[in-house]
Each structure stands twice: as structure tokens, then as C-alpha cells.
Write an enzyme that holds these catalytic residues in place. Sequence first.
Site, PDB file in Angstrom:
ATOM      1  N   GLY A  58       0.858  -1.186   0.000  1.00 15.95           N
ATOM      2  CA  GLY A  58       0.000   0.000   0.000  1.00 15.95           C
ATOM      3  C   GLY A  58       0.895   1.237   0.000  1.00 15.95           C
ATOM      4  O   GLY A  58       1.793   1.363   0.856  1.00 15.95           O
ATOM      5  N   ALA A  59       0.668   2.130  -0.965  1.00 12.88           N
ATOM      6  CA  ALA A  59       1.606   3.232  -1.202  1.00 12.88           C
ATOM      7  C   ALA A  59       1.940   4.056   0.054  1.00 12.88           C
ATOM      8  O   ALA A  59       3.118   4.227   0.391  1.00 12.88           O
ATOM      9  CB  ALA A  59       1.067   4.112  -2.329  1.00 12.88           C
ATOM     10  N   ARG A  93      10.564  -1.033  -4.283  1.00 18.07           N
ATOM     11  CA  ARG A  93       9.458  -1.163  -5.245  1.00 18.07           C
ATOM     12  C   ARG A  93       9.442   0.104  -6.098  1.00 18.07           C
ATOM     13  O   ARG A  93       9.666   1.195  -5.566  1.00 18.07           O
ATOM     14  CB  ARG A  93       8.101  -1.346  -4.530  1.00 18.07           C
ATOM     15  CG  ARG A  93       7.970  -2.738  -3.876  1.00 18.07           C
ATOM     16  CD  ARG A  93       6.572  -3.006  -3.374  1.00 18.07           C
ATOM     17  NE  ARG A  93       5.646  -3.316  -4.454  1.00 18.07           N
ATOM     18  CZ  ARG A  93       4.331  -3.470  -4.267  1.00 18.07           C
ATOM     19  NH1 ARG A  93       3.797  -3.324  -3.073  1.00 18.07           N
ATOM     20  NH2 ARG A  93       3.549  -3.775  -5.286  1.00 18.07           N
ATOM     21  N   GLN A 197      -5.719  -8.663  -2.728  1.00 27.73           N
ATOM     22  CA  GLN A 197      -5.826  -7.641  -1.667  1.00 27.73           C
ATOM     23  C   GLN A 197      -7.292  -7.314  -1.374  1.00 27.73           C
ATOM     24  O   GLN A 197      -7.641  -6.950  -0.251  1.00 27.73           O
ATOM     25  CB  GLN A 197      -5.103  -6.352  -2.088  1.00 27.73           C
ATOM     26  CG  GLN A 197      -3.585  -6.453  -2.148  1.00 27.73           C
ATOM     27  CD  GLN A 197      -3.112  -6.765  -3.552  1.00 27.73           C
ATOM     28  OE1 GLN A 197      -3.789  -7.438  -4.325  1.00 27.73           O
ATOM     29  NE2 GLN A 197      -1.928  -6.296  -3.893  1.00 27.73           N
ATOM     30  N   ASP A 238      -1.190   4.768  -6.499  1.00 28.84           N
ATOM     31  CA  ASP A 238       0.232   4.632  -6.164  1.00 28.84           C
ATOM     32  C   ASP A 238       1.060   5.788  -6.704  1.00 28.84           C
ATOM     33  O   ASP A 238       2.142   6.070  -6.204  1.00 28.84           O
ATOM     34  CB  ASP A 238       0.774   3.310  -6.705  1.00 28.84           C
ATOM     35  CG  ASP A 238       0.147   2.168  -5.941  1.00 28.84           C
ATOM     36  OD1 ASP A 238      -0.980   1.759  -6.288  1.00 28.84           O
ATOM     37  OD2 ASP A 238       0.764   1.712  -4.966  1.00 28.84           O
ATOM     38  N   ASN A 248      -2.682   2.849 -10.475  1.00 36.83           N
ATOM     39  CA  ASN A 248      -3.149   2.071  -9.310  1.00 36.83           C
ATOM     40  C   ASN A 248      -3.072   0.586  -9.656  1.00 36.83           C
ATOM     41  O   ASN A 248      -2.671   0.198 -10.762  1.00 36.83           O
ATOM     42  CB  ASN A 248      -4.578   2.501  -8.933  1.00 36.83           C
ATOM     43  CG  ASN A 248      -5.012   1.923  -7.591  1.00 36.83           C
ATOM     44  OD1 ASN A 248      -4.255   1.961  -6.612  1.00 36.83           O
ATOM     45  ND2 ASN A 248      -6.196   1.362  -7.517  1.00 36.83           N
TER      46      ASN A 248
HETATM   47  O1  MRU Z   1       0.820  -3.930  -4.630  1.00 39.72           O
HETATM   48  P1  MRU Z   1       0.144  -3.177  -3.508  1.00 39.72           P
HETATM   49  O2  MRU Z   1      -0.749  -4.043  -2.675  1.00 39.72           O
HETATM   50  O3  MRU Z   1       1.138  -2.383  -2.694  1.00 39.72           O
HETATM   51  O4  MRU Z   1      -0.786  -2.142  -4.264  1.00 39.72           O
HETATM   52  C1  MRU Z   1      -1.609  -1.304  -3.514  1.00 39.72           C
HETATM   53  C2  MRU Z   1      -2.502  -0.448  -4.341  1.00 39.72           C
HETATM   54  O5  MRU Z   1      -2.476  -0.479  -5.545  1.00 39.72           O
HETATM   55  C3  MRU Z   1      -3.363   0.536  -3.613  1.00 39.72           C
HETATM   56  O6  MRU Z   1      -4.558   0.736  -4.284  1.00 39.72           O
HETATM   57  C4  MRU Z   1      -2.603   1.869  -3.516  1.00 39.72           C
HETATM   58  O7  MRU Z   1      -1.335   1.658  -2.984  1.00 39.72           O
HETATM   59  C5  MRU Z   1      -3.325   2.858  -2.709  1.00 39.72           C
HETATM   60  S1  MRU Z   1      -3.273   2.433  -0.994  1.00 39.72           S
HETATM   61  C6  MRU Z   1      -3.983   3.663  -0.096  1.00 39.72           C
END
Ligand code: MRU
Length: 348
Positions: A58-59, A93, A197, A238, A248
Site C-alpha cells: 500500500g503506497a 518497489r 488484496q 500509487d 493504481n
Molecule cells: O501492490 P500493492 O498491494 O502495494 O498495491 C496497492 C494499491 O495499488 C493501492 O490501491 C494503492 O497503494 C493505494 S493504498 C492507499
Amino acid sequence: MTPSQRAALRRDPIRHIVWRKDRLEVLDQRLLPRRAVFVTCRDARAVARATHDMVLRGAPLIGCAAAYAMALAARRGRLREVLAAEPMLRAARPTAVNLMHALDHMLAVARSGPESTLAARMAEAAERYRQDDLEANARMAEFGARLLAPGSRVITHCNAGALATAGIGTAVGVIRAGWLTGRLSHAYACETRPYLQGSRLTLWELMKAGVPSTLITDSMAAHVMKTERVDAVIVGSDRIAANGDVCNKIGTYALAILARHHGVPFYAVAPTSTVDMATPDGARIPIEERSPREVLEIFGAPIAPRGARARHFAFDVTPASLVTAIVTERGVVSPADEAGLKKLMSPR
Ligand code: MRU
């Protein structure tokens, strides 16, 4: 919104990264919702590995964890150890720009004083960085909920909730604020292949919060929009490019096209730490490509013939033209375009 509803948006943040001064305890999100196990990170390298391996994700949370990782690197009071940790963390990442935002901020803090105060300054800055994200979440939740008509039914994708941030979440924060205030009556969560997720994390959060919710597979979204009432699509991000393109989780772009076809507004909810004015448009956003094994297997069990090829694009870009509004802690940008984002991001 009443003062007690406002307070609820800031109450009891989830304890998924726990700062212990000499280490960071990280909840292993890969095992949720079946098990709650913490991984101990004693140095920046361990946080970088946990980030790369999706222990945390999550970003905004990736940014907060990186801030603590820099505080770990500063523990011995040596600037060169902080400078050495930074590129390693940056490489953990590639897509979520919150990681770069947090590292830039922590580097500036590291350079802002003598080594004698380095450890204390960095620990304090990491804590403040997390608090700022918590507060940003609450503000976005309130701004975003105002966009919903009473009783709205929405679809969300991936997990943009408490598990992905330091607070109530971005998209899920809006959903929870909508439920608290009667503006939302139901949320569909797409399962979000291949990391799930949506099914593992978002459903867990929504159910814990008592929000009426239903899990659908990603491929059901079109049918649901056609046959059920859906009033909005609400997602996190993201990285948002200067022209309003929204990057995203993979599958978001398809959802935005469906939303436009069905006349449903599409809202991206993200703090300003996700807005990247240095990247002119979505085509320049680095899209993480992860191991094909994550597509070929589910929980270690093969779901394709032995030797099958696969690709795992972790993110996609939704063009600004499909985005109805971008909700940030500083306010709502609509239309999602360069002029609006420039104004939002200009120093105040
Ligand atoms: O690969 P992830 O689980 O880190 O990806 C997360 C997402 O794409 C979320 O939608 C994004 O980070 C927003 S979280 C507030």
C-alpha cells in the site's frame, strides 16, 4: 459531519507497523486474514526486503515504513549510514511514489543538523510522517464522503484501507466515512487478482467496520454495473502524474472504462504524497512487473499447466480523461488535470 464522527475517522489506527526504537515490527499482510504474524525488522535492509516481498504494502504505508527504516539507519548517529540505506530502500518497489516522497523528506531531515542529534531527529521525523498520513486520511475521508449521494452503492478495487496507510485508509476511508454519515449503503470489493488484496484485506476491513459489503471477482464488475445500482467507483493510487493520469493496482483501468461506459463517476483518493508533479504523464510511470509465479500459483498451488508462461503487471494507468475527481487531504481536484493539480500542489 458531527465532531464524534470526525473523531471516529482518527481513532484506533491499525497496529501494522510498530516502532520499538531499535526495530520495526511489521504485520505480515501476506498471511491475512488467516493469521496475524509480525516480522521483526532490525535494520533498513530488512524493511526494504519486507517491502519488496509484500510483507507490508500500500503506497502510503510503504512510505511510512521507509521513514522508519531511515530512522533505523540513523540509530548510530552516522550520516553515511543513512545515505547508504536510502538507495537500497528506493529500489524496494518502483511504482508507489510515496516511497520516494518519504525518502526525500527523511534525507532532508538527516542533512538538517549535526550527527549528535541525528538519531533523535530521524525517529521523531518518522513518527511525524506517520501522524501526518493518519491526519491526511481523515481529511480525505471527509472530503470524499461529501461526493456521495445518500445511500450510495460503490465498487472499490485492491486494498486502499487502513492496512495500506497509517490511518483509516484512502478509498476505504471514504467508504467508511460514507457509511458513518449515511451517504453509503453498500460496497462491492473486487478480489484483485493475483494478490487478492480485495478479498483478503478489504473485505476483512469492511466487515470489521460493519460496512455492508460484497466480494466480487474482478471479471464480475461489468455485470454488476449493468445489473445492480452502482453510484461510484472509488480507488486509491500509487502515483498520480502531473496531467492527472492515475496509476493504481492492475485492473483499475478496466474498472474506469466500465465506469465511463455505465455513466458512473470514478474517484481516485490519494494524499498529496502520491502526486508526482515531476512525472508529466502516466506513460512515464514505472510499472512494476513481478514474478510470473504469482500468477501461475495461488498460495503455492499451481493453477496453470506446468511450463505455462505468464506476466504479472502489478499496476496500470487510468487516463485523466476517465477520472471524475481526485480527492486529497488538501481538497478535491475536478476535473483531474494539470491546472488543478498545479494549483493543489503549489506552496501555501
Ligand atoms: O501492490 P500493492 O498491494 O502495494 O498495491 C496497492 C494499491 O495499488 C493501492 O490501491 C494503492 O497503494 C493505494 S493504498 C492507499
